[in-house]
Design a protein around this motif. Structure first.
Motif, PDB file in Angstrom:
ATOM      1  N   UNK A   9      16.714 -23.691 -22.521  1.00  0.00           N
ATOM      2  CA  UNK A   9      16.384 -22.379 -23.091  1.00  0.00           C
ATOM      3  C   UNK A   9      14.980 -21.945 -22.711  1.00  0.00           C
ATOM      4  N   UNK A  10      14.028 -22.879 -22.776  1.00  0.00           N
ATOM      5  CA  UNK A  10      12.646 -22.566 -22.405  1.00  0.00           C
ATOM      6  C   UNK A  10      12.578 -22.208 -20.924  1.00  0.00           C
ATOM      7  N   UNK A  11      13.275 -22.986 -20.097  1.00  0.00           N
ATOM      8  CA  UNK A  11      13.283 -22.743 -18.650  1.00  0.00           C
ATOM      9  C   UNK A  11      13.857 -21.368 -18.327  1.00  0.00           C
ATOM     10  N   UNK A  16      13.211 -15.696 -16.905  1.00  0.00           N
ATOM     11  CA  UNK A  16      13.478 -14.289 -17.207  1.00  0.00           C
ATOM     12  C   UNK A  16      12.172 -13.489 -17.269  1.00  0.00           C
ATOM     13  N   UNK A  17      11.141 -14.080 -17.881  1.00  0.00           N
ATOM     14  CA  UNK A  17       9.837 -13.407 -17.986  1.00  0.00           C
ATOM     15  C   UNK A  17       9.228 -13.210 -16.597  1.00  0.00           C
ATOM     16  N   UNK A  19      10.811 -13.072 -13.734  1.00  0.00           N
ATOM     17  CA  UNK A  19      11.633 -12.080 -13.034  1.00  0.00           C
ATOM     18  C   UNK A  19      11.269 -10.664 -13.481  1.00  0.00           C
ATOM     19  N   UNK A  20      11.072 -10.487 -14.790  1.00  0.00           N
ATOM     20  CA  UNK A  20      10.721  -9.193 -15.361  1.00  0.00           C
ATOM     21  C   UNK A  20       9.362  -8.715 -14.839  1.00  0.00           C
ATOM     22  N   UNK A  21       8.378  -9.639 -14.827  1.00  0.00           N
ATOM     23  CA  UNK A  21       7.042  -9.309 -14.327  1.00  0.00           C
ATOM     24  C   UNK A  21       7.113  -8.935 -12.846  1.00  0.00           C
ATOM     25  N   UNK A  22       7.884  -9.708 -12.080  1.00  0.00           N
ATOM     26  CA  UNK A  22       8.041  -9.442 -10.647  1.00  0.00           C
ATOM     27  C   UNK A  22       8.660  -8.067 -10.430  1.00  0.00           C
TER      28      UNK A  22
END
Length: 40
Positions: A9-11, A16-17, A19-22
């Protein structure tokens, strides 16, 4: 079992974070290059 689920879950959350920033950076980069072209 729970430890593995927590680690996964942490991974996934970190992935996801990132990917979102990218996505935001790429979107902003596209926007900046478009504006830059207008003023060129």
């Amino acid at each position: 079992m729970w430890e593995r689920i927590k680690k996964t879950g942490i991974f996934v959350s970190v992935g996801a974070i990132l990917f979102f920033i990218l996505k935001i950076i790429l979107k902003n980069g596209y926007l900046v290059s478009t504006i830059y072209r207008w003023f060129d």
